[in-house]
Motif scaffolding. Structure first.
Motif, mmCIF file in Angstrom:
data_model
loop_
_atom_site.group_PDB
_atom_site.id
_atom_site.type_symbol
_atom_site.label_atom_id
_atom_site.label_comp_id
_atom_site.label_asym_id
_atom_site.label_seq_id
_atom_site.Cartn_x
_atom_site.Cartn_y
_atom_site.Cartn_z
ATOM 1 N N CYS A 283 0.705 -1.440 0.018
ATOM 2 C CA CYS A 283 -0.058 0.019 -0.137
ATOM 3 C C CYS A 283 0.920 1.201 -0.130
ATOM 4 O O CYS A 283 0.658 2.317 -0.554
ATOM 5 N N ASP A 294 -6.098 6.078 -8.341
ATOM 6 C CA ASP A 294 -7.100 5.429 -7.337
ATOM 7 C C ASP A 294 -7.014 6.338 -5.956
ATOM 8 O O ASP A 294 -5.911 6.970 -5.550
ATOM 9 N N SER A 297 -8.567 4.486 -0.068
ATOM 10 C CA SER A 297 -9.536 3.232 0.019
ATOM 11 C C SER A 297 -9.269 2.337 -0.835
ATOM 12 O O SER A 297 -8.932 1.255 -0.794
ATOM 13 N N GLN A 298 -9.274 2.741 -2.321
ATOM 14 C CA GLN A 298 -8.873 1.769 -3.381
ATOM 15 C C GLN A 298 -7.660 1.094 -3.285
ATOM 16 O O GLN A 298 -7.548 -0.256 -3.289
ATOM 17 N N ALA A 300 -6.254 0.453 -0.543
ATOM 18 C CA ALA A 300 -6.308 -0.577 0.646
ATOM 19 C C ALA A 300 -6.996 -1.704 0.439
ATOM 20 O O ALA A 300 -6.687 -2.924 0.372
ATOM 21 N N TYR A 301 -8.106 -1.641 -0.280
ATOM 22 C CA TYR A 301 -8.763 -2.901 -1.058
ATOM 23 C C TYR A 301 -7.944 -3.550 -1.860
ATOM 24 O O TYR A 301 -8.396 -4.958 -1.757
ATOM 25 N N ASN A 306 -10.025 -4.780 4.145
ATOM 26 C CA ASN A 306 -11.463 -4.827 3.802
ATOM 27 C C ASN A 306 -12.306 -3.555 4.716
ATOM 28 O O ASN A 306 -13.428 -3.685 4.975
ATOM 29 N N ASP A 307 -11.329 -2.980 5.545
ATOM 30 C CA ASP A 307 -11.762 -2.043 6.729
ATOM 31 C C ASP A 307 -10.937 -0.912 6.444
ATOM 32 O O ASP A 307 -9.917 -0.915 6.739
ATOM 33 N N ALA A 308 -11.388 0.253 6.179
ATOM 34 C CA ALA A 308 -10.691 1.401 5.806
ATOM 35 C C ALA A 308 -10.150 1.928 7.139
ATOM 36 O O ALA A 308 -8.985 2.347 7.435
ATOM 37 N N SER A 309 -10.770 1.755 8.167
ATOM 38 C CA SER A 309 -10.256 2.643 9.614
ATOM 39 C C SER A 309 -9.174 1.505 10.124
ATOM 40 O O SER A 309 -8.197 2.025 10.647
ATOM 41 N N SER A 312 -6.019 2.457 8.228
ATOM 42 C CA SER A 312 -5.433 3.641 8.541
ATOM 43 C C SER A 312 -4.689 3.385 9.983
ATOM 44 O O SER A 312 -3.490 3.954 9.937
ATOM 45 N N ARG A 324 -3.115 9.228 4.512
ATOM 46 C CA ARG A 324 -3.361 10.613 3.620
ATOM 47 C C ARG A 324 -2.107 11.579 3.870
ATOM 48 O O ARG A 324 -1.708 12.376 3.095
#
Length: 345
Positions: A283, A294, A297-298, A300-301, A306-309, A312, A324
């Motif tokens: 990532c 992208d 979130s894209q 990461a997926y 499967n969980d953005a939080s 992060s 970010r």
């Protein structure tokens, strides 16, 4: 050869690079008077790394070129004065890979004794007390690399740290040539270029360690070592699968879950810790490319989160900044490099 302040203008490298020091990119003792050279070297070099130089003269003639790239720090060190380098202050999670270039006598005394010859390579850790005794002129190329980064890839790393081993001189020469090329290249390259160069050097080093048959102590050990490499290859091929788990991996490779966990313990980690570290690094590299295709979130997926939080939080814990913030730092650095390049045209 003058000195200039060494800064990691780059982009979260305070977190990315585990070799934390504040050292000039260039040090040349001949820029000061002969009577001041040893003190100059100690101030510019030794106070940063916990190593003491002992020699019989104040007229210490040496020069060093340093560059941090990714999680690696590269040093080209040439010293004309016979001396001893003694580790006084231990540093955890740090290994040194030293390539001896000049045809001089050098002896390493630490966990084992080892006589350096021209073209030889030795790996040792900064958490141990050790001494390097140089009886004449010397030139060395040294890679500082986090131990955790190597043990993550080399299951029998401790054998390389404990034993006096002999490595393929052709591969050692390739490492030296690549290091020289990196040290001579433009240090103000985009982060994606820096990442690729660091990965190339690390892969070549790992291949050299893998190819050292002296490090395989027994057929039983080799069997577990070979299986671990199969497991890692499978994980790397399927790292983007969010459902990757020990049971599925064990079934795919035809082994039990208990044996899978057992062989991973050789590298002081677990299967899922390995998976998380690999996903985070991929990532990070994609975020550094800044191709604009992208969002965070894209990215990461794409690599199995499967969980953005959760992504992060894990990213910040690993690299010290949020995804970010990291992307913003890369963008800022690349814009500065672009403006600097335009100004030189």
């Amino acid at each position: 050869m003058g000195t200039q302040s060494f800064t990691r203008a780059g982009v979260g490298t305070t977190a990315v690079c585990a070799h934390q020091f504040d050292m000039p990119t260039w040090v040349d003792s001949c820029t000061v008077a002969p009577a001041e050279r040893l003190a100059f070297w100690k101030d510019q070099v030794n106070r940063h790394n916990g190593v003491e130089i002992v020699c019989s003269t104040d007229d210490f003639v040496g020069r060093m070129h340093t560059r941090v790239i990714g999680e690696l720090a590269l040093h080209d060190i040439a010293i004309s004065t016979p001396h001893r380098a003694i580790r006084r202050q231990p540093q955890k999670d740090l290994c040194f890979v030293s390539l001896q270039l000049a045809p001089t006598n050098c002896r390493f005394n630490g966990r084992r004794e080892h006589e350096f010859t021209s073209g030889s390579m030795l790996i040792y850790q900064a958490s141990d007390a050790y001494e390097l005794d140089f009886t004449g002129e010397s030139e060395s190329l040294v890679i500082a690399v986090p131990k955790s980064l190597l043990s993550h890839r080399v299951s029998n790393l401790q054998t390389h740290l404990d034993e006096a081993l002999h490595y393929d001189p052709a591969k050692v020469s390739m490492i030296a040539n690549l290091m020289r090329g990196i040290l001579a290249s433009d240090p103000n390259a985009p982060q994606a270029v820096e990442d690729s160069l660091a990965e190339a050097l690390l892969n070549l080093l790992v291949a050299t360690l893998f190819d050292c048959r002296d490090a395989v102590s027994s057929p039983a050990t080799f069997g577990a070592y070979a299986m671990l490499q199969r497991v890692r290859a499978y994980l790397n091929d399927n790292i983007d699968d969010p459902n990757l788990n020990p049971l599925g991996v064990a079934e795919a490779l035809g082994i039990t879950v208990s044996y899978l966990h057992k062989i991973f313990l050789q590298s002081q980690t677990t299967l899922m810790q390995y998976v998380l570290a690999e996903r985070l690094e991929r990532c990070r590299r994609d975020l550094a490319k800044l191709d604009g295709k992208d969002g965070i979130s894209q990215v990461a997926y794409r690599w199995g989160f499967n969980d953005a939080s959760h992504f992060s939080r894990s990213f910040r814990k690993r690299f010290g900044v949020s995804p970010r913030e990291y992307r913003a730092e890369v963008l800022n650095r690349n814009e500065l490099l672009s403006a600097s390049g335009a100004a030189r045209v």
